[in-house]
Design a protein around this motif. Structure first.
Motif, mmCIF file in Angstrom:
data_model
loop_
_atom_site.group_PDB
_atom_site.id
_atom_site.type_symbol
_atom_site.label_atom_id
_atom_site.label_comp_id
_atom_site.label_asym_id
_atom_site.label_seq_id
_atom_site.Cartn_x
_atom_site.Cartn_y
_atom_site.Cartn_z
ATOM 1 N N VAL A 166 -18.551 40.398 58.685
ATOM 2 C CA VAL A 166 -18.350 41.141 57.180
ATOM 3 C C VAL A 166 -18.158 40.167 55.966
ATOM 4 O O VAL A 166 -17.427 39.486 56.282
ATOM 5 C CB VAL A 166 -17.556 42.028 57.324
ATOM 6 C CG1 VAL A 166 -17.181 43.131 56.096
ATOM 7 C CG2 VAL A 166 -17.314 42.798 58.738
ATOM 8 N N ARG A 167 -18.810 40.446 55.406
ATOM 9 C CA ARG A 167 -18.731 39.649 53.956
ATOM 10 C C ARG A 167 -17.328 40.307 52.566
ATOM 11 O O ARG A 167 -17.145 41.668 52.714
ATOM 12 C CB ARG A 167 -20.174 39.943 53.641
ATOM 13 C CG ARG A 167 -19.381 38.879 51.246
ATOM 14 C CD ARG A 167 -21.055 38.959 50.683
ATOM 15 N NE ARG A 167 -20.754 37.976 49.870
ATOM 16 C CZ ARG A 167 -21.944 37.131 48.895
ATOM 17 N NH1 ARG A 167 -22.975 37.187 49.563
ATOM 18 N NH2 ARG A 167 -21.269 36.511 47.881
ATOM 19 N N VAL A 168 -16.909 39.339 52.644
ATOM 20 C CA VAL A 168 -15.014 40.113 52.460
ATOM 21 C C VAL A 168 -15.084 39.586 50.992
ATOM 22 O O VAL A 168 -15.386 38.242 50.280
ATOM 23 C CB VAL A 168 -13.766 39.480 53.340
ATOM 24 C CG1 VAL A 168 -12.656 39.876 52.333
ATOM 25 C CG2 VAL A 168 -14.127 40.142 54.626
ATOM 26 N N LEU A 216 -15.362 36.779 59.859
ATOM 27 C CA LEU A 216 -15.409 37.185 58.154
ATOM 28 C C LEU A 216 -16.453 36.166 57.968
ATOM 29 O O LEU A 216 -15.825 34.276 57.697
ATOM 30 C CB LEU A 216 -14.353 37.271 57.978
ATOM 31 C CG LEU A 216 -12.614 38.287 58.167
ATOM 32 C CD1 LEU A 216 -11.132 37.969 57.323
ATOM 33 C CD2 LEU A 216 -13.298 39.623 58.597
ATOM 34 N N HIS A 217 -16.935 36.832 56.369
ATOM 35 C CA HIS A 217 -17.179 35.784 55.606
ATOM 36 C C HIS A 217 -16.990 36.300 54.013
ATOM 37 O O HIS A 217 -17.040 36.838 54.319
ATOM 38 C CB HIS A 217 -18.960 35.719 55.620
ATOM 39 C CG HIS A 217 -20.390 35.610 54.857
ATOM 40 N ND1 HIS A 217 -19.908 35.780 53.670
ATOM 41 C CD2 HIS A 217 -20.942 34.324 55.130
ATOM 42 C CE1 HIS A 217 -21.231 35.108 52.413
ATOM 43 N NE2 HIS A 217 -21.265 33.886 53.586
ATOM 44 N N CYS A 218 -17.244 34.970 53.207
ATOM 45 C CA CYS A 218 -17.509 35.257 51.852
ATOM 46 C C CYS A 218 -18.217 34.323 50.876
ATOM 47 O O CYS A 218 -18.527 32.605 52.018
ATOM 48 C CB CYS A 218 -15.745 35.120 51.412
ATOM 49 S SG CYS A 218 -14.853 32.915 51.930
ATOM 50 N N ILE A 301 -20.052 26.882 57.489
ATOM 51 C CA ILE A 301 -20.547 26.991 56.009
ATOM 52 C C ILE A 301 -21.799 26.583 55.137
ATOM 53 O O ILE A 301 -23.067 26.170 56.100
ATOM 54 C CB ILE A 301 -19.945 25.568 54.884
ATOM 55 C CG1 ILE A 301 -20.377 24.058 56.072
ATOM 56 C CG2 ILE A 301 -18.268 25.245 55.086
ATOM 57 C CD1 ILE A 301 -20.094 22.911 55.324
ATOM 58 N N GLU A 302 -22.551 27.720 54.763
ATOM 59 C CA GLU A 302 -23.654 27.458 54.071
ATOM 60 C C GLU A 302 -24.570 26.666 52.427
ATOM 61 O O GLU A 302 -24.030 27.310 51.638
ATOM 62 C CB GLU A 302 -23.455 28.869 53.228
ATOM 63 C CG GLU A 302 -22.937 29.614 54.488
ATOM 64 C CD GLU A 302 -22.938 31.489 54.584
ATOM 65 O OE1 GLU A 302 -23.507 32.246 55.386
ATOM 66 O OE2 GLU A 302 -23.125 31.801 53.139
ATOM 67 N N PRO A 303 -24.468 25.575 52.794
ATOM 68 C CA PRO A 303 -24.860 24.568 51.046
ATOM 69 C C PRO A 303 -26.887 25.044 51.211
ATOM 70 O O PRO A 303 -27.105 25.291 51.784
ATOM 71 C CB PRO A 303 -24.788 23.459 51.960
ATOM 72 C CG PRO A 303 -24.963 23.306 53.212
ATOM 73 C CD PRO A 303 -24.376 24.563 53.523
ATOM 74 N N GLY A 304 -26.878 25.477 50.001
ATOM 75 C CA GLY A 304 -28.306 25.543 49.423
ATOM 76 C C GLY A 304 -28.504 24.430 48.614
ATOM 77 O O GLY A 304 -29.073 22.852 48.821
ATOM 78 N N ALA A 401 -33.316 22.802 44.235
ATOM 79 C CA ALA A 401 -32.968 24.164 44.942
ATOM 80 C C ALA A 401 -33.304 25.126 43.136
ATOM 81 O O ALA A 401 -33.048 24.675 41.655
ATOM 82 C CB ALA A 401 -31.639 24.094 44.516
ATOM 83 N N TYR A 402 -33.165 26.124 43.492
ATOM 84 C CA TYR A 402 -33.164 26.980 42.661
ATOM 85 C C TYR A 402 -34.521 27.474 41.628
ATOM 86 O O TYR A 402 -33.899 27.391 40.171
ATOM 87 C CB TYR A 402 -31.960 27.708 42.112
ATOM 88 C CG TYR A 402 -30.861 27.835 43.347
ATOM 89 C CD1 TYR A 402 -31.624 29.008 43.893
ATOM 90 C CD2 TYR A 402 -29.771 27.453 43.401
ATOM 91 C CE1 TYR A 402 -30.422 29.368 45.102
ATOM 92 C CE2 TYR A 402 -28.784 27.700 44.209
ATOM 93 C CZ TYR A 402 -28.754 28.550 44.955
ATOM 94 O OH TYR A 402 -28.806 28.471 46.033
ATOM 95 N N HIS A 403 -35.406 26.288 41.626
ATOM 96 C CA HIS A 403 -36.603 26.104 40.480
ATOM 97 C C HIS A 403 -37.954 26.889 40.891
ATOM 98 O O HIS A 403 -37.824 28.526 40.680
ATOM 99 C CB HIS A 403 -36.794 24.597 40.373
ATOM 100 C CG HIS A 403 -36.020 23.850 39.410
ATOM 101 N ND1 HIS A 403 -36.307 22.815 38.730
ATOM 102 C CD2 HIS A 403 -34.769 23.698 39.452
ATOM 103 C CE1 HIS A 403 -35.359 22.625 38.295
ATOM 104 N NE2 HIS A 403 -33.901 22.677 38.364
HETATM 105 C C1 LIG Z 1 -26.276 31.804 47.858
HETATM 106 C C2 LIG Z 1 -25.566 31.373 48.921
HETATM 107 C C3 LIG Z 1 -25.222 30.286 49.340
HETATM 108 C C4 LIG Z 1 -25.580 28.887 48.867
HETATM 109 O O1 LIG Z 1 -25.498 28.835 47.507
HETATM 110 P P1 LIG Z 1 -25.253 27.541 47.300
HETATM 111 O O2 LIG Z 1 -24.596 27.714 45.612
HETATM 112 O O3 LIG Z 1 -26.949 27.065 46.987
HETATM 113 O O4 LIG Z 1 -24.607 26.482 47.890
HETATM 114 C C5 LIG Z 1 -24.751 30.240 50.447
HETATM 115 N N1 LIG Z 1 -24.080 32.081 50.874
HETATM 116 C C6 LIG Z 1 -24.531 32.558 50.742
HETATM 117 C C7 LIG Z 1 -24.438 34.063 51.501
HETATM 118 C C8 LIG Z 1 -25.335 32.853 49.172
HETATM 119 O O5 LIG Z 1 -25.678 33.914 48.640
#
Ligand SMILES: *Cc1c(COP(=O)(O)O)cnc(C)c1O
Length: 445
Positions: A166-168, A216-218, A301-304, A401-403
């Motif tokens: 669940v995204r909190v 949980l997710h945020c 963790i979710e790095p982009g 990223a994001y280009h």
């Molecule tokens: C965009 C996003 C990310 C990655 O964000 P970055 O700023 O690129 O690290 C991770 N999780 C969720 C849910 C996102 O929407």
């Protein structure tokens, strides 16, 4: 042209190269190489604009995350940039993948990414997104609104089983710009703790036997360079976990803190210190769980941006140089269609001249794109050699990223190709969007 007289050389200093891929060399002025490949050669062979992606840098960054967070699950956020090769590298390096649409999902699965290591996000998942996610068997679906619960449960069916999170909304303001702050109450993502939406959604999920709530997710936002917001998030999330344990006897095994780790776009800018983030988050989590009598959940963790951003360099050809209104406009053959970030968030870059030795005197210039908007600016306050002219090559670092993932079809220019460089070799990953591609979609009259 106003010239800044400074004792400069046109060879990049280590400080200037700090935001470039670590493989970057400049054996002679203007002769920059990335991944052992000359940027001028890439431009000559593949044309411009072109995105150069350093495979070694992507892999090194994935490994840096694995090393800093050995106990955590690290998911690369595909929306920063995704192609089949990227999915391969990320999988090879042991990361999972976050996707936000059926499109990203299919691209990853087509590249052989194991579906059970994929997480589906999104504040408005369409029926198609959900259907494909269930069909492929994604590892987790992150629920972002109350109405999704019944939809997912129905789609899974009474005999099915799906892990969900669940995204909190933790109620924390952090991030490089208003448009990328997602941890506060007044934005579209997630379910709020303060108004009880998150708690009610969780109670409803627990009523669905086919849905397994794993945690949980945020996600606080993006381009965050300070550790503190993450520590505040840990406390809020553990607080909620403690209440859930009291109310439902629930012991959630996972805690996803999202991504958002900031990077430097220009020399001297701050970046998130991963080692410090890992150490502090670990300590905070251990302490908060001990205080609440909870078992420490597995961290996700979710790095982009921090994985893909610094691995990319965009190359443009200068089309014209114009002196007007007391400014010097250096116009290039790309712009807001391949990089909308300056127009969206007002970000700033430090482009460099490559391909020839430029004048040692630098001039303040505005690097603009070719599109029909005055806001089509790539770098508002750049410094380039004062002899910059049409035909020159301009390299814009931190373009991974994001280009391209945010690129548009504006002015029917066509999206640039992506070329991977590694160990002295260049190879095409994504080809240039051609006029034929554009024609072929236009099917009516
Ligand atoms: C965009 C996003 C990310 C990655 O964000 P970055 O700023 O690129 O690290 C991770 N999780 C969720 C849910 C996102 O929407």
């Amino acid at each position: 042209m106003t010239t800044i007289h400074e004792p400069v050389t046109t060879t990049a200093t280590p400080e200037e190269l700090a935001v470039w891929p670590s493989s970057t060399t400049e054996p002679h002025p203007g002769g920059a190489t990335v991944g052992g490949v000359s940027l001028a050669e890439v431009a000559g062979r593949y044309g411009t604009p072109v995105y150069v992606l350093d495979e070694g840098e992507v892999r090194r960054r994935c490994r840096a995350y694995r090393d800093a967070f050995p106990e955590a699950e690290v998911h690369y956020a595909a929306k920063a940039f995704l192609c089949r090769a990227m999915a391969h590298w990320v999988r090879d390096e042991g990361l999972g993948l976050d996707v936000c649409s059926a499109g990203e999902l299919e691209l990853a699965v087509a590249a052989g990414f194991p579906a059970d290591r994929i997480v589906l996000h999104g504040n408005a998942k369409t029926p198609h997104d959900l259907k494909r996610a269930l069909w492929y068997g994604v590892g987790r679906i992150v629920i972002d609104s109350p109405s999704e619960i019944a939809r997912i449960a129905a789609a899974v069916g009474p005999d099915g089983h799906q892990k969900v999170m669940v995204r909190v909304v933790p109620g924390i303001s952090a991030g490089g710009h208003d448009k990328i702050r997602t941890g506060t109450e007044d934005q579209k993502f997630g379910l709020s703790i303060s108004d009880g939406y998150a708690q009610r959604a969780i109670a409803r999920i627990l009523d669905q036997p086919q849905l397994e709530l794993t945690g949980l997710h945020c996600h606080l936002g993006s381009q965050i360079t300070d550790v503190k917001p993450y520590l505040a998030a840990v406390r809020r999330m553990v607080g909620l976990m403690a209440r859930l344990k009291e109310q439902h006897g629930l012991a959630l095994p996972e805690l996803d803190l999202g991504g958002g780790h900031g990077i430097a776009y220009r020399p001297g800018e701050p970046a998130m210190d991963l080692t410090r983030l890992a150490r502090k988050v670990r300590a905070e989590l251990t302490e908060a769980c001990a205080a609440a009598g909870l078992t420490v959940p597995r961290l996700v963790i979710e790095p982009g941006r921090a994985v893909a951003g610094p691995a990319g360099v965009a190359l443009y050809r200068v089309v014209s140089v114009k002196h007007t209104g007391g400014r010097t406009f250096v116009a290039v053959d790309g712009g807001m269609s391949d990089n909308p970030r300056p127009a969206l968030y007002g970000v700033r870059y430090a482009p460099r001249l490559v391909g020839r030795r430029g004048s040692v005197d630098l001039a303040p210039v505005t690097v603009v794109g070719r599109h029909c908007e005055a806001g089509d600016v790539l770098a508002a306050d750049a410094r380039l050699p004062d002899d910059v002219r049409a035909g020159d090559l301009i390299a814009l670092p931190v373009a991974g990223a994001y280009h391209l993932s945010m690129a548009s079809g504006y002015n029917a220019v066509g999206r640039p190709p992506v070329v991977a460089v590694h160990a002295g070799r260049a190879r095409l990953l994504v080809r240039r969007e051609s006029l034929e591609d554009i024609h072929s979609r236009d099917v009516g009259l």
